[in-house]
Scaffold this active site. Structure first.
Site, PDB file in Angstrom:
ATOM      1  N   GLU A 166       0.794  -1.231   0.000  1.00  0.00           N
ATOM      2  CA  GLU A 166       0.000   0.000   0.000  1.00  0.00           C
ATOM      3  C   GLU A 166       0.832   1.289   0.000  1.00  0.00           C
ATOM      4  O   GLU A 166       0.309   2.373   0.205  1.00  0.00           O
ATOM      5  CB  GLU A 166      -0.967   0.009   1.201  1.00  0.00           C
ATOM      6  CG  GLU A 166      -2.388  -0.346   0.873  1.00  0.00           C
ATOM      7  CD  GLU A 166      -2.616  -1.833   0.552  1.00  0.00           C
ATOM      8  OE1 GLU A 166      -1.682  -2.642   0.753  1.00  0.00           O
ATOM      9  OE2 GLU A 166      -3.699  -2.162   0.075  1.00  0.00           O
ATOM     10  N   ARG A 179       2.608  -8.836   4.432  1.00  0.00           N
ATOM     11  CA  ARG A 179       1.719  -8.347   3.377  1.00  0.00           C
ATOM     12  C   ARG A 179       2.561  -7.700   2.296  1.00  0.00           C
ATOM     13  O   ARG A 179       3.125  -6.612   2.478  1.00  0.00           O
ATOM     14  CB  ARG A 179       0.704  -7.361   3.948  1.00  0.00           C
ATOM     15  CG  ARG A 179      -0.324  -6.955   2.910  1.00  0.00           C
ATOM     16  CD  ARG A 179      -1.656  -6.687   3.523  1.00  0.00           C
ATOM     17  NE  ARG A 179      -2.601  -6.220   2.531  1.00  0.00           N
ATOM     18  CZ  ARG A 179      -3.637  -5.459   2.799  1.00  0.00           C
ATOM     19  NH1 ARG A 179      -3.865  -5.090   4.052  1.00  0.00           N
ATOM     20  NH2 ARG A 179      -4.458  -5.082   1.866  1.00  0.00           N
ATOM     21  N   HIS A 206      -1.632   3.794  -1.936  1.00  0.00           N
ATOM     22  CA  HIS A 206      -2.692   4.772  -1.669  1.00  0.00           C
ATOM     23  C   HIS A 206      -2.650   5.924  -2.668  1.00  0.00           C
ATOM     24  O   HIS A 206      -3.661   6.565  -2.913  1.00  0.00           O
ATOM     25  CB  HIS A 206      -2.593   5.312  -0.240  1.00  0.00           C
ATOM     26  CG  HIS A 206      -3.033   4.297   0.775  1.00  0.00           C
ATOM     27  ND1 HIS A 206      -4.207   3.607   0.664  1.00  0.00           N
ATOM     28  CD2 HIS A 206      -2.442   3.852   1.912  1.00  0.00           C
ATOM     29  CE1 HIS A 206      -4.333   2.777   1.687  1.00  0.00           C
ATOM     30  NE2 HIS A 206      -3.274   2.905   2.448  1.00  0.00           N
TER      31      HIS A 206
END
Ligand code: NAP
Ligand code: SF4
Length: 684
Positions: free
Chosen positions: A177, A227, A265
């Site tokens: 992310e 992750r 993001h």
């Protein structure tokens, strides 16, 4: 309790893979579903730990075998914002104990997520791999010195030790992310030339050392999920080979599970919003499965057991991570396992009450499930004192929510709806390209009405006298709204169409269209018109439109977008001088605006509407006269309350409750309607 400890048996054959156990490290998970990390901001409410414990316990009770907390910073530099979650000392670890205790009491496991925000930190001193700012944070990050990189790794490990002390079963190390670890792994944000940048191996070293040292210090019983960013979707991101290389290195360093993240993001491609077709991103974890032997997790826009089962059965992932679907329905797994999947309250990917709330610094809840994150508040409602006879008039979102919640409390409910079918404004929303998830809301409500034996009377317009004579204990008016008819000369001209007539398919628009009103519905109507009607995008057209390179042979997994000609030439108008679109959802509005820009929609502010006639729409734009020679003018100028019946009943002296648009039309959306309807029912 069954052998896997999930509290119920997984009997349903349709989801055989999804509901089968899986050995992970030294643990066995009862099924293949992980509840992914969500920032809830419940820690900012009263009784924060009690609330969080109740929130996670409800999901554990519903059958989630493994869940992950929201992110905790491993040091102060790593905070998302001042006052955000952080785990750096024993006292904080002790305080968190009620959370894993509550989850363990329900037979489930929980990991604490360690998240260092890096250059996304919205505080005075964000840090990064390099001094490269992010387009979504005006603060310039300070590059970590080599010594600080070392101490930051130690902080991750220390945080994991504290998580173990608090009773968590393990940690998830957040490496996707676009957060700090991800900032180290790619050239976009790492131009270092020391031991932590330069070659691919050096860029990966920060991630690998965190995993290696955590495993070393915490031992083999401790669950360690990493992750990985399975595709970055930003220029200068990793290509497919780099991602595979990192996956192998993280496995070798000691990770038990490889969770996946999709897109940074700051990516300009929507990844989880409603317009993303379900399971669009499955290709990214599938690539990792070929190179590692630890379980790989698929995530993003997976919201039904059918989709989850299909991905697992196809061998593209070993586990499925879903987050928002568990806000929408904590009993998701239990219902699937008991053959009641048609009763699942499906996440519609609107982001309205979860992510949009979080970005506005409000605690998350859920549009389709107002109980989410408010478990303690709903538990505090008293049980009904007696079984009441209830009439609910209007089967839009507010009326449906009220009728269903009241019937769940065993009241006898009659639901009147003037239209031939339930749904109200939701029936228009589900015609918008990409908003097909609204169909799930209607499926859910229909099933609940039947299940709880609500007497549904569609096509009926009860009179005040009828309602008065039938002797109901409570009458709820949820009669909704009607479109506002602006006072413009020529408003009765045949070119003028009100949005319900367009979206219901009763009227087809011509090739050149002006839209009066640039609120949520004006924007949606512009999308409907340019996309050529209610056709929902499929995966291939989505990837084409947004420039997604499925092979990830390019940096970031991007390729040039292939844009189709818009079906119509559209002009979107508003009277206010500000830029249109300010009321759209924070996390979805930008994608909608971007889609309309791709379709060359002209947006005009500062309009004054003068006249509609055969020539089109005459107006001034910031004082300058203009004529829009259009075939149709679609009116999306907001709504007014429909409450004639309510006024008649009040005049007869009959006590009633008015909810939803009938009470207040301004800024009504399904979120307010469902919340209000549900809470009212809890008082009966
Ligand atoms: P809205 O958001 O209130 O927008 C109404 C629009 O009409 C505004 O652009 C307003 O701006 C204009 N308007 C108001 N009175 C007018 C008049 N007398 N003459 C001409 N123009 C007038 O209402 P909506 O678009 O119907 O949406 C209803 C609700 O659904 C909102 O709460 C919205 O947030 C929600 N919704 C959200 C989304 C989304 O976020 N994607 C989608 C659909 C609906 P000016 O006065 O400046 O012209
Ligand atoms: Fe899903 Fe919308 Fe609920 Fe968020 S608010 S969990 S996106 S339905």
């Amino acid at each position: 309790m069954d052998a896997q400890g999930s509290g119920f048996r997984s009997e349903h054959q349709a989801y055989r893979t999804l509901l089968s156990p899986l050995a992970v490290g030294r643990h066995t998970l009862p099924n293949r579903v992980i509840m992914g990390s969500m920032h809830t901001r419940l820690e900012h409410m009263d009784r924060p730990l009690e609330r969080q414990a109740a929130f996670y316990a409800a999901r554990a009770r519903g059958g989630v075998g493994l869940m992950v907390t929201g992110g905790f910073a491993p040091n102060h530099d790593g905070l998302m914002e001042e006052g955000g979650p952080i785990l750096v000392d024993l006292a904080a670890a002790e305080a968190l104990r009620p959370i894993p205790q509550a989850v363990h009491a329900e037979g489930s496991k929980i990991l604490l997520q360690i998240l260092h925000a890096g250059r996304y930190g919205k505080h005075r001193s964000p840090v990064g791999a390099s001094a490269i700012p992010s387009p979504i944070n005006p603060r310039l990050p300070r590059p970590l010195t080599a010594a600080e990189v070392e101490s930051t790794i130690e902080d991750y490990v220390h945080c994991a030790e504290l998580a173990a002390h608090a009773g968590f079963d393990g940690v998830e190390i957040m490496g996707s992310e676009g957060y700090l670890i991800n900032q180290f792994t790619v050239e976009r944000t790492n131009n270092r030339d020391d031991g932590w940048g330069g070659s691919v191996e050096k860029r990966h070293r920060f991630a690998v050392e965190i995993v290696r040292r955590t495993r070393e210090r915490l031992g083999s019983d401790f669950l360690l999920m990493y992750r990985i960013s399975a595709v970055d979707l930003v220029e200068g991101g990793a290509d497919g080979n780099e991602i595979l290389q990192l996956a192998r290195a993280v496995e070798a360093a000691g990770a038990d599970i490889l969770n996946t993240g999709i897109g940074w993001h700051e990516a300009r491609i929507p990844t989880i919003a409603y317009m993303v077709p379900r399971s669009t991103w499955r290709y990214a974890p599938a690539r990792l499965k070929d190179v590692v032997s630890i379980p790989v997790v698929a995530s993003n826009r997976i919201n039904t057991p059918e989709v989850a089962e299909e991905i697992l059965a196809s061998g593209q992932a070993d586990l499925i991570s879903m987050a928002r679907p568990f806000l929408a329905d904590p009993l998701f797994i239990r219902k699937a396992a008991e053959g009641r999947a048609d009763q699942i309250n499906t996440c519609i990917a609107c982001n309205q009450a979860c992510l949009d709330y979080i970005f506005r610094e409000r605690p998350a809840t859920c549009l389709v499930n107002p109980r989410a994150g408010r478990e303690l508040d709903f538990d505090a409602f008293s049980p009904p004192a007696a079984r009441l006879r209830l009439a609910v008039v209007g089967a839009g979102a507010a009326g449906l929510a009220c009728a269903v919640a009241a019937a769940e409390r065993r009241h006898a409910v009659t639901l009147f709806e003037a239209a031939p079918e339930i749904g109200g404004q939701m029936n228009y929303a589900r015609q918008i390209p990409g908003k097909q998830e609204f169909n799930e809301m209607l499926r859910y409500f229909s099933r609940q009405l039947a299940l709880h034996k609500v007497d549904v009377r569609c096509g009926q317009h009860p009179t005040a006298a009828q309602l008065a004579s039938e002797g109901y204990d409570q009458i709820v008016m949820a009669t909704g709204v009607r479109p506002r008819r602006p006072d413009i000369p020529g408003i009765g001209h045949p070119k003028v169409v009100f949005y319900p007539d367009l979206l219901s398919g009763r009227v087809q628009a011509g090739k050149r269209v002006a839209i009066i009103g640039a609120g949520g519905i004006g924007f949606d109507v512009a999308e409907y018109l340019t996309q050529g009607g209610p056709a929902h995008p499929d995966m291939a057209s989505f990837r084409q439109k947004w420039g997604v390179d499925e092979s990830i042979s390019s940096k970031g997994g991007l390729k040039p977008a292939e844009l189709e000609q818009p079906a119509r030439q559209v002009t979107l108008l508003q009277r206010k001088p500000e830029k249109p679109g300010r009321t759209l959802g924070l996390t979805t509005g930008w994608a909608l605006k971007s889609s309309l820009a791709q379709s060359h929609v002209e947006m005009l502010s500062g309009c004054e509407y003068l006249q509609i006639d055969d020539a089109g729409l005459h107006l001034t734009v910031n004082g300058k006269p203009r004529l829009l020679e259009v075939d149709n003018i679609i009116i999306c100028a907001g709504q007014e309350s429909e409450r004639g019946l309510a006024d008649e009943l009040s005049a007869l002296g009959i006590k009633l409750s008015i909810i939803g648009g009938a009470e207040l039309a301004a800024e009504l959306d399904a979120l307010r309607a469902i919340d209000q309807g549900t809470r009212l029912a809890m008082t009966f």
